[in-house]
Every structure is written in C-alpha cells, then in structure tokens.
Design a protein around this motif. Structure first.
Motif, PDB file in Angstrom:
ATOM      1  N   GLY A   1     -11.752 -42.854 -80.620  1.00 40.28           N
ATOM      2  CA  GLY A   1     -13.393 -44.026 -79.869  1.00 40.28           C
ATOM      3  C   GLY A   1     -14.365 -43.857 -80.154  1.00 40.28           C
ATOM      4  O   GLY A   1     -15.605 -45.079 -80.443  1.00 40.28           O
ATOM      5  N   GLU A   2     -13.992 -43.751 -82.155  1.00 38.49           N
ATOM      6  CA  GLU A   2     -15.356 -44.660 -82.839  1.00 38.49           C
ATOM      7  C   GLU A   2     -14.697 -45.713 -83.230  1.00 38.49           C
ATOM      8  O   GLU A   2     -13.840 -46.484 -83.231  1.00 38.49           O
ATOM      9  CB  GLU A   2     -15.654 -43.738 -84.188  1.00 38.49           C
ATOM     10  N   SER A   3     -15.746 -46.658 -83.430  1.00 37.51           N
ATOM     11  CA  SER A   3     -15.986 -48.590 -83.942  1.00 37.51           C
ATOM     12  C   SER A   3     -15.421 -48.664 -85.151  1.00 37.51           C
ATOM     13  O   SER A   3     -15.140 -47.324 -85.884  1.00 37.51           O
ATOM     14  CB  SER A   3     -16.445 -48.533 -83.674  1.00 37.51           C
ATOM     15  N   ALA A   4     -14.352 -49.397 -85.958  1.00 39.27           N
ATOM     16  CA  ALA A   4     -14.091 -49.411 -87.411  1.00 39.27           C
ATOM     17  C   ALA A   4     -15.395 -49.367 -87.948  1.00 39.27           C
ATOM     18  O   ALA A   4     -15.166 -49.108 -89.343  1.00 39.27           O
ATOM     19  CB  ALA A   4     -12.725 -50.705 -86.918  1.00 39.27           C
ATOM     20  N   ALA A   5     -16.280 -50.299 -87.353  1.00 37.02           N
ATOM     21  CA  ALA A   5     -17.471 -50.543 -88.291  1.00 37.02           C
ATOM     22  C   ALA A   5     -18.350 -48.849 -88.607  1.00 37.02           C
ATOM     23  O   ALA A   5     -18.852 -48.648 -90.492  1.00 37.02           O
ATOM     24  CB  ALA A   5     -18.425 -51.187 -87.759  1.00 37.02           C
ATOM     25  N   THR A   6     -17.809 -47.820 -88.031  1.00 38.55           N
ATOM     26  CA  THR A   6     -18.689 -46.975 -88.148  1.00 38.55           C
ATOM     27  C   THR A   6     -17.935 -46.112 -88.604  1.00 38.55           C
ATOM     28  O   THR A   6     -17.848 -44.940 -90.063  1.00 38.55           O
ATOM     29  CB  THR A   6     -19.209 -46.075 -87.125  1.00 38.55           C
TER      30      THR A   6
ATOM     31  N   ARG B   1       1.332 -23.802 -85.977  1.00 39.14           N
ATOM     32  CA  ARG B   1       1.177 -24.310 -85.136  1.00 39.14           C
ATOM     33  C   ARG B   1       0.005 -24.680 -84.105  1.00 39.14           C
ATOM     34  O   ARG B   1       0.025 -25.635 -84.711  1.00 39.14           O
ATOM     35  CB  ARG B   1       2.480 -24.238 -83.620  1.00 39.14           C
ATOM     36  N   HIS B   2      -1.054 -24.080 -84.039  1.00 38.66           N
ATOM     37  CA  HIS B   2      -2.177 -24.023 -82.950  1.00 38.66           C
ATOM     38  C   HIS B   2      -2.638 -24.699 -84.550  1.00 38.66           C
ATOM     39  O   HIS B   2      -3.545 -25.925 -84.992  1.00 38.66           O
ATOM     40  CB  HIS B   2      -2.432 -23.224 -82.845  1.00 38.66           C
ATOM     41  N   TRP B   3      -2.965 -24.729 -86.059  1.00 40.56           N
ATOM     42  CA  TRP B   3      -3.983 -25.051 -87.265  1.00 40.56           C
ATOM     43  C   TRP B   3      -2.646 -25.841 -87.225  1.00 40.56           C
ATOM     44  O   TRP B   3      -4.138 -27.350 -87.871  1.00 40.56           O
ATOM     45  CB  TRP B   3      -3.595 -23.458 -88.163  1.00 40.56           C
ATOM     46  N   LEU B   4      -2.132 -26.576 -87.310  1.00 37.36           N
ATOM     47  CA  LEU B   4      -1.273 -27.328 -87.762  1.00 37.36           C
ATOM     48  C   LEU B   4      -1.673 -28.643 -86.910  1.00 37.36           C
ATOM     49  O   LEU B   4      -2.082 -29.777 -87.605  1.00 37.36           O
ATOM     50  CB  LEU B   4       0.222 -27.286 -87.855  1.00 37.36           C
ATOM     51  N   ARG B   5      -0.982 -28.565 -85.731  1.00 37.39           N
ATOM     52  CA  ARG B   5      -1.622 -29.308 -84.530  1.00 37.39           C
ATOM     53  C   ARG B   5      -3.722 -29.770 -84.839  1.00 37.39           C
ATOM     54  O   ARG B   5      -3.907 -30.998 -84.503  1.00 37.39           O
ATOM     55  CB  ARG B   5      -1.969 -28.890 -83.273  1.00 37.39           C
ATOM     56  N   ARG B   6      -4.692 -28.575 -84.864  1.00 36.22           N
ATOM     57  CA  ARG B   6      -5.777 -29.280 -85.230  1.00 36.22           C
ATOM     58  C   ARG B   6      -5.520 -29.680 -86.455  1.00 36.22           C
ATOM     59  O   ARG B   6      -6.668 -30.112 -86.360  1.00 36.22           O
ATOM     60  CB  ARG B   6      -6.426 -27.387 -84.888  1.00 36.22           C
ATOM     61  N   GLU B   7      -5.207 -29.561 -87.669  1.00 35.80           N
ATOM     62  CA  GLU B   7      -5.856 -29.872 -88.542  1.00 35.80           C
ATOM     63  C   GLU B   7      -5.015 -31.914 -88.363  1.00 35.80           C
ATOM     64  O   GLU B   7      -5.943 -32.557 -89.231  1.00 35.80           O
ATOM     65  CB  GLU B   7      -4.379 -29.298 -89.607  1.00 35.80           C
ATOM     66  N   ARG B   8      -4.042 -32.040 -88.074  1.00 33.04           N
ATOM     67  CA  ARG B   8      -3.566 -33.291 -87.035  1.00 33.04           C
ATOM     68  C   ARG B   8      -4.800 -33.905 -86.867  1.00 33.04           C
ATOM     69  O   ARG B   8      -4.505 -35.652 -87.394  1.00 33.04           O
ATOM     70  CB  ARG B   8      -2.155 -33.226 -86.989  1.00 33.04           C
ATOM     71  N   ARG B   9      -5.094 -33.217 -85.545  1.00 36.03           N
ATOM     72  CA  ARG B   9      -6.117 -33.898 -84.579  1.00 36.03           C
ATOM     73  C   ARG B   9      -7.447 -34.648 -85.964  1.00 36.03           C
ATOM     74  O   ARG B   9      -8.187 -35.486 -85.426  1.00 36.03           O
ATOM     75  CB  ARG B   9      -7.077 -33.297 -83.788  1.00 36.03           C
TER      76      ARG B   9
ATOM     77  N   ALA C   1      -6.579 -37.793 -87.429  1.00 28.38           N
ATOM     78  CA  ALA C   1      -6.317 -39.189 -86.751  1.00 28.38           C
ATOM     79  C   ALA C   1      -6.803 -39.626 -87.185  1.00 28.38           C
ATOM     80  O   ALA C   1      -8.310 -39.615 -87.392  1.00 28.38           O
ATOM     81  CB  ALA C   1      -6.290 -38.260 -85.031  1.00 28.38           C
ATOM     82  N   PRO C   2      -7.313 -41.656 -87.049  1.00 35.79           N
ATOM     83  CA  PRO C   2      -7.685 -42.074 -87.203  1.00 35.79           C
ATOM     84  C   PRO C   2      -9.104 -41.781 -86.534  1.00 35.79           C
ATOM     85  O   PRO C   2      -8.782 -41.596 -85.240  1.00 35.79           O
ATOM     86  CB  PRO C   2      -6.876 -43.384 -87.071  1.00 35.79           C
TER      87      PRO C   2
END
Length: 151
Positions: A132-137, A115-123, A126-127
């Motif tokens: 907090g990063e901009s779409a341009a970068t 579970r921990h590994w799958l959650r880390r992979e999902r994070r 994640a977009p």
C-alpha cells in the motif's frame, strides 16, 4: 556406522519390529535408552536438510513431511542393508524404524518454525507497493501504464 566389527559372535538378523528395543530395555534400561537415542539421532539432521536442499519449505506442510519421512526411510533401509554386508553387522529392522522416526521427529520439531521464519522474511522483503505504499516513497522509479493497441 559402516565399519566392520571384530566380535566372537554375531547376533542373528532381527526382522521383528521392536524386538531388539524390548530386549535392550529388559537387559539394562540405561543401555536401552542410549541405543534408542543413538538410533533416533543417526539420520535426524535429514529431517531438516532434505526439505531445505530440495526447496520444499514453500510447499504444503503435509506433502513435505510425507516426502521427507519416505526419503528418510529409504536412506535408513539402504544404510541397514549396507551394514549387513560388513563383518559383524546384521540387518535390524529396529534401526530402520528408529532412524525413520528420528527424521520425522526432527522434521516435525524444526520445519514449522523454519517455515514461519521464511514466510516472515518473504513478507519483509516484499515490494512496498504491494503493502500500500506509493512508489515515490519507496525510492523505486515510477512505472508507466501499459496501453493496448487497438485491433
């Protein structure tokens, strides 16, 4: 597991919990340990395979554990009943208990790290915008804002 045994006699069915295990350890501790270990390992892979196959690892841990152990107990009872139909094999409640305990122990040992590994992979997947990063970068095309039409 489901093969007939050619033996001169058959032990009676055991419906008393832990009676066979006590008798095995009383006769020979090494043989008792081997029998207990074999009983725990027979259906143990189902402790991980059932939650993965049914996609339950993203759900609450307690509910997944209860479902997995319940299905393991049903499968262990089914195997025990199928064994009793074969010559030389009898119903043994201890085998059902050991098989179910093996499923539960495997689930308890391997599913939390999974579970921990799958959650880390999902994070990590994640977009980047949600972090907090901009779409341009991030290299993705800019999105236009939706404008509602007045009534």
């Amino acid at each position: 597991m489901l093969r007939p045994l050619s033996v001169p006699w058959v032990a009676p069915a055991n419906l008393h919990p832990l009676a066979t295990i006590r008798a095995d350890f009383a006769a020979d501790a090494g043989a008792g340990f081997q029998r207990v270990t074999g009983g725990l390992l027979l259906l143990a892979p189902l402790g991980v395979l059932l939650p993965v196959a049914t996609n339950q690892l993203h759900r609450p841990a307690l509910g997944t554990a209860v479902r997995t152990v319940f299905l393991g107990a049903l499968l262990a009872a089914t195997v025990s009943l199928l064994r009793s139909a074969l010559p030389g094999q009898m119903v043994n409640v201890d085998s059902v208990l050991l098989n179910t305990a093996g499923v539960g122990l495997t689930h308890a040992l391997f599913c939390p790290p999974l579970r921990h590994w799958l959650r880390r992979e999902r994070r990590e997947r994640a977009p980047k915008e949600s972090r907090g990063e901009s779409a341009a970068t991030s290299g993705s095309p800019p999105r236009t804002a939706r404008v509602r039409i007045a009534p």
